[in-house]
Design a protein around this motif. Structure first.
Motif, PDB file in Angstrom:
ATOM      1  N   GLN A  31       0.813  -1.211   0.000  1.00  0.00           N
ATOM      2  CA  GLN A  31       0.000   0.000   0.000  1.00  0.00           C
ATOM      3  C   GLN A  31       0.847   1.263   0.000  1.00  0.00           C
ATOM      4  O   GLN A  31       0.468   2.280  -0.576  1.00  0.00           O
ATOM      5  CB  GLN A  31      -0.932   0.011   1.227  1.00  0.00           C
ATOM      6  CG  GLN A  31      -1.969  -1.096   1.223  1.00  0.00           C
ATOM      7  CD  GLN A  31      -2.911  -0.997   0.033  1.00  0.00           C
ATOM      8  OE1 GLN A  31      -3.395   0.084  -0.310  1.00  0.00           O
ATOM      9  NE2 GLN A  31      -3.161  -2.127  -0.609  1.00  0.00           N
ATOM     10  N   ASP A  32       1.993   1.199   0.645  1.00  0.00           N
ATOM     11  CA  ASP A  32       2.817   2.397   0.828  1.00  0.00           C
ATOM     12  C   ASP A  32       4.280   2.093   0.526  1.00  0.00           C
ATOM     13  O   ASP A  32       4.707   0.936   0.519  1.00  0.00           O
ATOM     14  CB  ASP A  32       2.687   2.920   2.261  1.00  0.00           C
ATOM     15  CG  ASP A  32       1.270   3.308   2.618  1.00  0.00           C
ATOM     16  OD1 ASP A  32       0.693   4.143   1.897  1.00  0.00           O
ATOM     17  OD2 ASP A  32       0.738   2.752   3.603  1.00  0.00           O
ATOM     18  N   LEU A  33       5.046   3.163   0.321  1.00  0.00           N
ATOM     19  CA  LEU A  33       6.492   3.059   0.173  1.00  0.00           C
ATOM     20  C   LEU A  33       7.143   2.994   1.544  1.00  0.00           C
ATOM     21  O   LEU A  33       6.671   3.638   2.493  1.00  0.00           O
ATOM     22  CB  LEU A  33       7.029   4.261  -0.603  1.00  0.00           C
ATOM     23  CG  LEU A  33       6.527   4.425  -2.041  1.00  0.00           C
ATOM     24  CD1 LEU A  33       6.914   5.791  -2.579  1.00  0.00           C
ATOM     25  CD2 LEU A  33       7.078   3.326  -2.930  1.00  0.00           C
ATOM     26  N   LEU A  34       8.242   2.242   1.657  1.00  0.00           N
ATOM     27  CA  LEU A  34       8.937   2.091   2.928  1.00  0.00           C
ATOM     28  C   LEU A  34      10.187   2.973   2.962  1.00  0.00           C
ATOM     29  O   LEU A  34      11.002   2.919   2.036  1.00  0.00           O
ATOM     30  CB  LEU A  34       9.360   0.636   3.138  1.00  0.00           C
ATOM     31  CG  LEU A  34       8.262  -0.393   3.393  1.00  0.00           C
ATOM     32  CD1 LEU A  34       8.883  -1.767   3.583  1.00  0.00           C
ATOM     33  CD2 LEU A  34       7.435  -0.010   4.600  1.00  0.00           C
ATOM     34  N   PRO A  35      10.364   3.791   4.004  1.00  0.00           N
ATOM     35  CA  PRO A  35      11.616   4.549   4.136  1.00  0.00           C
ATOM     36  C   PRO A  35      12.810   3.605   4.180  1.00  0.00           C
ATOM     37  O   PRO A  35      12.731   2.490   4.700  1.00  0.00           O
ATOM     38  CB  PRO A  35      11.441   5.284   5.468  1.00  0.00           C
ATOM     39  CG  PRO A  35       9.960   5.348   5.673  1.00  0.00           C
ATOM     40  CD  PRO A  35       9.412   4.083   5.088  1.00  0.00           C
ATOM     41  N   GLY A  36      13.931   4.059   3.607  1.00  0.00           N
ATOM     42  CA  GLY A  36      15.128   3.229   3.583  1.00  0.00           C
ATOM     43  C   GLY A  36      15.032   2.083   2.605  1.00  0.00           C
ATOM     44  O   GLY A  36      15.588   1.009   2.844  1.00  0.00           O
ATOM     45  N   SER A  37      14.357   2.312   1.477  1.00  0.00           N
ATOM     46  CA  SER A  37      14.160   1.243   0.498  1.00  0.00           C
ATOM     47  C   SER A  37      14.596   1.682  -0.892  1.00  0.00           C
ATOM     48  O   SER A  37      14.409   2.842  -1.275  1.00  0.00           O
ATOM     49  CB  SER A  37      12.689   0.817   0.447  1.00  0.00           C
ATOM     50  OG  SER A  37      12.301   0.196   1.646  1.00  0.00           O
ATOM     51  N   GLY A  92      11.574   8.899   3.011  1.00  0.00           N
ATOM     52  CA  GLY A  92      10.516   8.991   4.001  1.00  0.00           C
ATOM     53  C   GLY A  92       9.239   9.468   3.343  1.00  0.00           C
ATOM     54  O   GLY A  92       9.155   9.531   2.112  1.00  0.00           O
ATOM     55  N   PRO A  93       8.226   9.807   4.144  1.00  0.00           N
ATOM     56  CA  PRO A  93       6.910  10.171   3.588  1.00  0.00           C
ATOM     57  C   PRO A  93       6.998  11.216   2.476  1.00  0.00           C
ATOM     58  O   PRO A  93       7.383  12.360   2.705  1.00  0.00           O
ATOM     59  CB  PRO A  93       6.163  10.716   4.803  1.00  0.00           C
ATOM     60  CG  PRO A  93       6.785  10.002   5.965  1.00  0.00           C
ATOM     61  CD  PRO A  93       8.236   9.855   5.611  1.00  0.00           C
ATOM     62  N   GLY A  94       6.690  10.803   1.252  1.00  0.00           N
ATOM     63  CA  GLY A  94       6.594  11.724   0.127  1.00  0.00           C
ATOM     64  C   GLY A  94       7.894  12.194  -0.473  1.00  0.00           C
ATOM     65  O   GLY A  94       7.885  12.986  -1.422  1.00  0.00           O
ATOM     66  N   VAL A  95       9.038  11.750   0.030  1.00  0.00           N
ATOM     67  CA  VAL A  95      10.324  12.306  -0.407  1.00  0.00           C
ATOM     68  C   VAL A  95      11.291  11.182  -0.784  1.00  0.00           C
ATOM     69  O   VAL A  95      11.400  10.178  -0.080  1.00  0.00           O
ATOM     70  CB  VAL A  95      10.958  13.169   0.699  1.00  0.00           C
ATOM     71  CG1 VAL A  95      12.279  13.766   0.216  1.00  0.00           C
ATOM     72  CG2 VAL A  95      10.009  14.268   1.128  1.00  0.00           C
ATOM     73  N   GLY A  96      12.004  11.372  -1.897  1.00  0.00           N
ATOM     74  CA  GLY A  96      12.998  10.390  -2.304  1.00  0.00           C
ATOM     75  C   GLY A  96      13.891  10.942  -3.394  1.00  0.00           C
ATOM     76  O   GLY A  96      13.849  12.126  -3.730  1.00  0.00           O
ATOM     77  N   LYS A  97      14.723  10.069  -3.953  1.00  0.00           N
ATOM     78  CA  LYS A  97      15.669  10.468  -4.994  1.00  0.00           C
ATOM     79  C   LYS A  97      15.577   9.481  -6.157  1.00  0.00           C
ATOM     80  O   LYS A  97      15.573   8.270  -5.953  1.00  0.00           O
ATOM     81  CB  LYS A  97      17.090  10.483  -4.430  1.00  0.00           C
ATOM     82  CG  LYS A  97      18.157  10.883  -5.444  1.00  0.00           C
ATOM     83  CD  LYS A  97      19.557  10.726  -4.864  1.00  0.00           C
ATOM     84  CE  LYS A  97      19.818  11.726  -3.755  1.00  0.00           C
ATOM     85  NZ  LYS A  97      21.229  11.647  -3.282  1.00  0.00           N
TER      86      LYS A  97
END
Length: 264
Positions: A31-37, A92-97
């Motif tokens: 359902q969601d993205l996991l931080p540190g993934s 984390g929530p809503g943020v990535g690279k």
């Protein structure tokens, strides 16, 4: 069932203990993205997305295709790339690279590399979906991101096709993570790139119609052939070792041997 019968327990998701096969293993949707993934991001190439190039996608994973040769075929131009493959690191929530290769208008094919900060990645226009391949604990995440910064940039000048670049980056990151964390990766030597390719393409084919129609948010899946580094209790360690030993025993009894490997 009578009116007074006790409620049935919730069904436990089926998790095969055999070697991954797209015909037997259900998709592990999230359902969601996991931080540190780390995710492999699958997109529709811009010419196809904009209608400047015509292409008909298979409605589902074709049967009888020898996916073991897919990465070599794309590397040497024997197959056209139906999708564009990037790497996405979720902080984390809503943020990535996003680590990206962009094709230049040259022959033979050349790419330009860059990395960009991304917000709400699941709403990007060309994106088909995201497949999680690595998950690390919070204290390991900053180190892992620094390694990915170096790895993606260093490997980009040698890239022949985006799929090969993304898949090989995952393989190198996985091995590096195992070495630095003192982990014995008992499954890596049995990693089958053909099965991994079939898993990714099957997910992409199923979800490309919705992406072309603009449906959001885009889907997220955990790969059966991915890895997750977690801090386990002693009881969890024992249970994990037992599950590993059982998997290796079944693989040995079945006579299974990997038919493909990572090419570097």
């Amino acid at each position: 069932m009578s009116r007074d019968s006790p409620p049935l327990p919730d069904a436990t998701p089926y998790k095969p203990t055999t070697i991954f096969d797209p015909d037997t293993h259900p998709r592990q949707m999230e359902q969601d993205l996991l931080p540190g993934s780390l995710y492999i991001a699958i997109s529709i190439p811009l010419p196809i997305f904009q209608g400047r190039a015509t292409h008909t996608y298979a409605p589902s994973l074709p049967k009888g295709v020898h996916y073991a040769n897919y990465e070599l075929g794309t590397a040497y131009g024997e197959y056209g790339e139906e999708f564009h493959w990037d790497l996405y690191w979720h902080r984390g929530p809503g943020v990535g690279k996003m680590y990206r290769l962009r094709q230049l208008s040259r022959q033979p094919v050349e790419y330009e590399y860059d990395s960009v900060q991304v917000q709400d990645v699941r709403r990007l226009a060309q994106l088909v979906g995201l497949v999680r391949v690595i998950h690390v604990p919070e204290h390991v995440a900053p180190y892992m991101e620094r390694y990915l910064d170096w790895l993606a940039a260093a490997s980009a000048p040698h890239a022949r096709r985006t799929y090969v670049w993304a898949a090989m980056a995952y393989g190198r990151a996985r091995r590096h993570l195992a070495r630095t964390q003192g982990i014995t990766d008992h499954t890596f030597n049995q990693f089958d790139i053909g099965r991994f390719t079939a898993e990714l393409l099957g997910f992409a084919y199923d979800n490309v119609p919705a992406a072309m129609a603009g449906a959001v948010p885009r889907p997220v899946m955990q790969s059966w052939l991915g890895v997750s580094v977690l801090m386990l209790s002693n009881d969890d360690v024992v249970a994990t070792r037992r599950a590993r030993d059982e998997l290796m025993r079944k693989a040995k009894e079945s006579g299974y041997q990997p038919t493909t490997c990572w090419y570097e």
